[in-house]
Motif scaffolding. Structure first.
Motif, PDB file in Angstrom:
ATOM      1  N   PHE B 416      13.446   5.958   0.760  1.00  0.00           N
ATOM      2  CA  PHE B 416      13.518   4.627   0.152  1.00  0.00           C
ATOM      3  C   PHE B 416      13.763   3.523   1.197  1.00  0.00           C
ATOM      4  N   ALA B 417      13.405   3.801   2.443  1.00  0.00           N
ATOM      5  CA  ALA B 417      13.349   2.732   3.457  1.00  0.00           C
ATOM      6  C   ALA B 417      11.966   2.104   3.305  1.00  0.00           C
ATOM      7  N   ILE B 418      11.913   0.927   2.671  1.00  0.00           N
ATOM      8  CA  ILE B 418      10.629   0.384   2.209  1.00  0.00           C
ATOM      9  C   ILE B 418       9.951  -0.385   3.341  1.00  0.00           C
ATOM     10  N   GLN B 419       9.213   0.343   4.153  1.00  0.00           N
ATOM     11  CA  GLN B 419       8.561  -0.233   5.324  1.00  0.00           C
ATOM     12  C   GLN B 419       7.238   0.479   5.604  1.00  0.00           C
ATOM     13  N   ALA B 420       6.390  -0.170   6.362  1.00  0.00           N
ATOM     14  CA  ALA B 420       5.222   0.483   6.959  1.00  0.00           C
ATOM     15  C   ALA B 420       5.118  -0.013   8.394  1.00  0.00           C
ATOM     16  N   LYS B 421       4.845   0.889   9.311  1.00  0.00           N
ATOM     17  CA  LYS B 421       4.810   0.589  10.754  1.00  0.00           C
ATOM     18  C   LYS B 421       6.128   0.022  11.261  1.00  0.00           C
ATOM     19  N   GLY B 422       7.208   0.232  10.500  1.00  0.00           N
ATOM     20  CA  GLY B 422       8.497  -0.299  10.939  1.00  0.00           C
ATOM     21  C   GLY B 422       8.795  -1.690  10.414  1.00  0.00           C
ATOM     22  N   MET B 423       7.853  -2.299   9.683  1.00  0.00           N
ATOM     23  CA  MET B 423       8.133  -3.612   9.096  1.00  0.00           C
ATOM     24  C   MET B 423       8.428  -3.479   7.602  1.00  0.00           C
ATOM     25  N   GLU B 424       9.470  -4.157   7.172  1.00  0.00           N
ATOM     26  CA  GLU B 424       9.883  -4.129   5.779  1.00  0.00           C
ATOM     27  C   GLU B 424       8.823  -4.755   4.870  1.00  0.00           C
ATOM     28  N   PHE B 425       8.618  -4.159   3.697  1.00  0.00           N
ATOM     29  CA  PHE B 425       7.685  -4.711   2.703  1.00  0.00           C
ATOM     30  C   PHE B 425       8.124  -6.112   2.288  1.00  0.00           C
ATOM     31  N   SER B 426       7.138  -6.948   1.994  1.00  0.00           N
ATOM     32  CA  SER B 426       7.416  -8.255   1.388  1.00  0.00           C
ATOM     33  C   SER B 426       7.378  -8.119  -0.132  1.00  0.00           C
ATOM     34  N   GLY B 427       7.139  -9.206  -0.860  1.00  0.00           N
ATOM     35  CA  GLY B 427       7.539  -9.319  -2.254  1.00  0.00           C
ATOM     36  C   GLY B 427       6.682  -8.778  -3.376  1.00  0.00           C
ATOM     37  N   TYR B 428       5.980  -7.678  -3.178  1.00  0.00           N
ATOM     38  CA  TYR B 428       5.208  -7.113  -4.287  1.00  0.00           C
ATOM     39  C   TYR B 428       5.463  -5.617  -4.425  1.00  0.00           C
ATOM     40  N   GLU B 429       6.103  -5.242  -5.530  1.00  0.00           N
ATOM     41  CA  GLU B 429       6.374  -3.843  -5.836  1.00  0.00           C
ATOM     42  C   GLU B 429       5.030  -3.190  -6.155  1.00  0.00           C
ATOM     43  N   SER B 430       4.699  -2.097  -5.472  1.00  0.00           N
ATOM     44  CA  SER B 430       3.315  -1.608  -5.500  1.00  0.00           C
ATOM     45  C   SER B 430       3.169  -0.155  -5.955  1.00  0.00           C
ATOM     46  N   HIS B 431       4.102   0.350  -6.763  1.00  0.00           N
ATOM     47  CA  HIS B 431       3.930   1.697  -7.329  1.00  0.00           C
ATOM     48  C   HIS B 431       2.669   1.792  -8.184  1.00  0.00           C
ATOM     49  N   ASN B 432       2.349   0.681  -8.831  1.00  0.00           N
ATOM     50  CA  ASN B 432       1.250   0.690  -9.795  1.00  0.00           C
ATOM     51  C   ASN B 432       0.210  -0.372  -9.424  1.00  0.00           C
ATOM     52  N   ALA B 433      -0.076  -0.435  -8.134  1.00  0.00           N
ATOM     53  CA  ALA B 433      -1.031  -1.433  -7.633  1.00  0.00           C
ATOM     54  C   ALA B 433      -1.679  -0.862  -6.365  1.00  0.00           C
ATOM     55  N   PRO B 434      -2.701   0.006  -6.541  1.00  0.00           N
ATOM     56  CA  PRO B 434      -3.278   0.704  -5.380  1.00  0.00           C
ATOM     57  C   PRO B 434      -3.820  -0.226  -4.296  1.00  0.00           C
ATOM     58  N   SER B 435      -4.504  -1.308  -4.687  1.00  0.00           N
ATOM     59  CA  SER B 435      -5.055  -2.213  -3.673  1.00  0.00           C
ATOM     60  C   SER B 435      -3.936  -2.902  -2.906  1.00  0.00           C
ATOM     61  N   MET B 436      -2.891  -3.270  -3.644  1.00  0.00           N
ATOM     62  CA  MET B 436      -1.770  -3.956  -2.981  1.00  0.00           C
ATOM     63  C   MET B 436      -1.042  -2.997  -2.053  1.00  0.00           C
ATOM     64  N   LEU B 437      -0.872  -1.746  -2.499  1.00  0.00           N
ATOM     65  CA  LEU B 437      -0.216  -0.766  -1.630  1.00  0.00           C
ATOM     66  C   LEU B 437      -1.048  -0.532  -0.365  1.00  0.00           C
TER      67      LEU B 437
END
Lengths: 127, 610
Positions: B416-437
């Motif tokens: 649950f460290a919400i990051q990709a490439k070491g950068m924290e995710f910004s403001g869109y929860e993307s469990h149910n948004a494949p394009s956004m994820l």
């Protein structure tokens, strides 16, 4: 009739000033604009817009009569006659006669309305 | 004459004090446009391979674009590029305000800082006069106070970029602030500025930007402003700015809540644009040339401070993700982040992560120095922001970012460290948004939404489906939106006011004197995208597919509440999204651009350096 502004609506973006310089000098340069925006931040946090009221004070103080008024009540500075004494700049009650190092003579609003056309916030109007 | 440009590249070596300028190369302008294109070009060609992000060899590059400072709606964007201390890869952070225009009027298309000053300094630029000046008296002061002091000292017409204590102290996600509240927030550009002992950059210019065909430019620009002013979306956007997104985001279950475990915050109505406007906003505040200002200047009476915002992103991460439901608490947290010089997105995300660790017992009162780090505790958020900025106690760990913190805390927290490439995710929860994820996974600075904001596409096409068109859409957006970052203008007139992209073509032609189709410009954007990808491969040992994966929460832990309750991605769908994306980009299965693609984009010479 002159350019008016509701400062409370201004967002400080300066589109008016670029439109002004392009219309009147053919240059993209808000430092050559003929209306002023003074930001007051962080406190109180407002933009103050200053426009020419065509009051004629500049013409009154000009020692060489270089600021004629036209039939519509618009004053303009004749750069050919101007001796760059800056009396008008100092006397202007609104602080809207401007100078720029590129130009010997000061310059002022000639009520062309280009600023009004480009303001997205409906700050400016002519009345 | 290079129409549309400032005309010069300014290089400042802080170690030696050397200051040089050279004319902007027209071929470079053709191939990389400016802004983020110039940023990655100079970073790639002038930063030594393997440079320490916090060492003197890293570069910090400020680049306006050809549209910056001209009569184009939203022509107020500046790109700041460097090697990221947060991710170890490419950082290109975008900031609005007036600064980008001022840099152009001073005659510059890029300002490249390298080396390290022996003591705190600020850079003074007044047209051709450039000096490295002592800033000992400013070191330690807040970002906002520093700007005020310099404006009082130099004059209101100077535009100022500053860092706060976070940047001085090496917080890995420190930002650069300008215009009292606009940030180049992401990737630690402020950290790099601090590592160079540069407290501020002050710029004034009074030169004209050359225009190839003045009358044609005026006509084209006027048509753009008219289209913006006639847009049905104008009034709502002017009134609420990005804060208008908050209610919608909650209603669709995309509002990051309690460390991305939910997409809707109970009590979100109290954070709405309407509540914000009514309770705290006092003035609209636009970037250069903007007819639809997101910026809102607020007076937070509960805490006696003035702050720009909060923008949607700050509300999403400092508010929703930390479960704060009072707009004044969120605005004060925003103020603290701004003045301390922290990216409000990363900071909010990191604190939410720490809150989850605390609630799960991974962190205890002993770790937090007694702070009750529970979701919804506003005082705890304020306290943690200060601890992070000054690296006090647990703040020293959190200052390294959520990826590093999860490696230190361990106990399964990397899920649950919400990051990709070491950068924290910004403001869109993307469990149910494949394009956004997928947008977050493949964004070229780490998990940020600005390159591709695809959640509306998920809503249009179905949020549960994983189909090739979603990868195509993400790629399209990753070319259109960052093209604005190369042009030095804002994308939101297009996104929010539906400004016709075709209106940019004659405007750019009249400004620069070069007829370029929109497709041709998109090709430049694709070139830039692939060059940033090559930079990652060059700088990060072992870089590849694993770096594009999201944290396991998105494919292991279903959403706990709200409209998307129970939704979770399947791991194979996440993998499939990447496969489709790589294939359509002309990249191999490890996400590396193919030799054919690089040749097509004129990047073969750069590939040789990787």
């Amino acid at each position: 009739m002159h350019l008016r502004a509701d400062s409370s609506k201004c967002c400080g973006c300066r589109a008016c000033q670029v439109a002004c310089s392009l219309a009147n000098f053919g240059e993209n340069n808000p430092k050559k604009a003929r209306l002023a925006i003074h930001p007051h931040f962080p406190d109180p946090g407002v933009f103050e817009v200053r426009t020419c009221t065509q009051c004629g004070t500049c013409a009154e103080v000009c020692p060489v009569d270089a600021i004629p008024v036209d039939k519509k009540g618009v004053y303009d500075i004749d750069p050919e006659k101007c001796i760059a004494c800056m009396a008008c700049v100092e006397a202007c009650p609104e602080g809207v006669i401007f100078v720029h190092p590129d130009r010997e003579a000061p310059f002022k609003c000639i009520r062309c309305g280009q600023c009004v056309a480009h303001c997205g916030m409906s700050v400016l109007w002519i009345e | 004459m290079l129409y549309g440009y400032g005309g010069n590249i300014l290089r400042i070596d802080l170690t030696t004090g050397s200051i040089t300028t050279e004319p902007t190369d027209p071929k470079l302008a053709e191939k990389f446009l400016g802004g983020r294109g110039f940023g990655i070009y100079f970073l790639f060609t002038e930063m030594p391979r393997g440079a320490d992000p916090l060492g003197p060899d890293n570069l910090l590059i400020f680049s306006p674009g050809p549209l910056s400072g001209t009569l184009v709606p939203g022509a107020g964007k500046l790109d700041i590029a460097c090697k990221s201390p947060l991710t170890g890869g490419y950082a290109g952070s975008n900031v609005g305000g007036i600064l980008t225009a001022e840099i152009k009027y001073a005659g510059y298309d890029s300002i490249i800082l390298k080396g390290k000053a022996p003591k705190p300094v600020y850079i003074f630029i007044d047209n051709d006069k450039v000096e490295i000046r002592d800033a000992s008296d400013l070191w330690g002061k807040g970002s906002l106070e520093t700007e005020k002091i310099l404006k009082d000292r130099l004059g209101e017409e100077f535009q100022i970029a500053t860092i706060g204590p976070g940047g001085e102290n090496g917080v890995k996600y420190a930002c650069i602030t300008t215009d009292y509240g606009r940030q180049a927030g992401r990737g630690g550009v402020g950290t790099v500025m601090g590592s160079k002992n540069v407290k501020a950059v002050a710029v004034r210019g009074n030169k004209s930007i050359p225009v190839a065909d003045v009358q044609a430019f005026r006509r084209a620009a006027r048509a753009m402003y008219k289209a913006c002013k006639d847009s049905p979306g104008l009034q709502v956007w002017q009134r609420y700015g990005t804060a208008g997104v908050t209610v919608w985001s909650n209603e669709i279950g995309a509002f990051p809540t309690r460390n991305f475990s939910s997409g809707q915050l109970e009590g979100f109505e109290n954070l709405s644009g309407e509540v914000m406007r009514e309770k705290i906003v006092i003035t609209d505040k636009g970037c250069f040339g903007c007819p639809s200002p997101c910026g809102k200047w607020s007076h937070v009476k509960k805490y006696g401070v003035r702050v720009e915002g909060p923008e949607y992103e700050s509300t999403a991460l400092l508010g929703g993700d930390c479960a704060l439901t009072d707009i004044e608490d969120v605005a004060y947290a925003n103020y603290l982040a701004d003045d301390l010089g922290l990216d409000s997105i990363s900071a909010g995300n990191v604190i939410a992560f720490a809150m989850e660790c605390y609630e799960r017992g991974i962190l205890t009162d002993k770790d937090t120095d007694g702070i009750k780090l529970t979701f919804g505790n506003a005082e705890a958020v304020f306290a943690m922001l200060k601890k992070i900025a000054y690296k006090e106690g647990i703040g020293a760990v959190l200052a390294e970012g959520v990826k590093h913190a999860s490696q230190v805390f361990n106990k399964g927290s990397e899920v649950f460290a919400i990051q990709a490439k070491g950068m924290e995710f910004s403001g869109y929860e993307s469990h149910n948004a494949p394009s956004m994820l997928l947008s977050y996974m493949t964004c070229d600075v780490g998990a940020h939404h600005n390159r591709s904001w695809a959640i509306t596409y998920d809503i249009q096409t179905g949020r549960d489906t994983v189909t090739p068109d979603k990868a195509e859409r993400v790629i399209y957006l990753q070319h259109v939106r960052p093209l604005f970052d190369a042009l030095g203008a804002c994308r939101l007139q297009w996104v929010e006011l539906s400004l016709d992209l075709n209106l940019y073509v004659p405007t750019i032609a009249a400004l620069t004197g070069l007829e370029r189709s929109w497709d041709d410009l998109l090709k430049v954007s694709e070139r830039i995208w692939n060059l940033t990808r090559l930079f990652w491969f060059r700088e990060v040992p072992g870089f590849g597919r694993a770096w594009d994966m999201p944290p396991a929460r998105f494919y292991k832990e279903p959403v706990v509440s709200g409209p998307t309750k129970g939704k979770v991605m399947a791991l194979e769908d996440v993998e499939r999204l990447l496969d489709m994306y790589y294939e359509k980009r002309g990249w191999d299965a490890n996400g590396r651009p193919s030799p054919q693609k690089l040749e097509e984009l004129g990047l073969t010479e750069f590939a040789a350096a990787v």
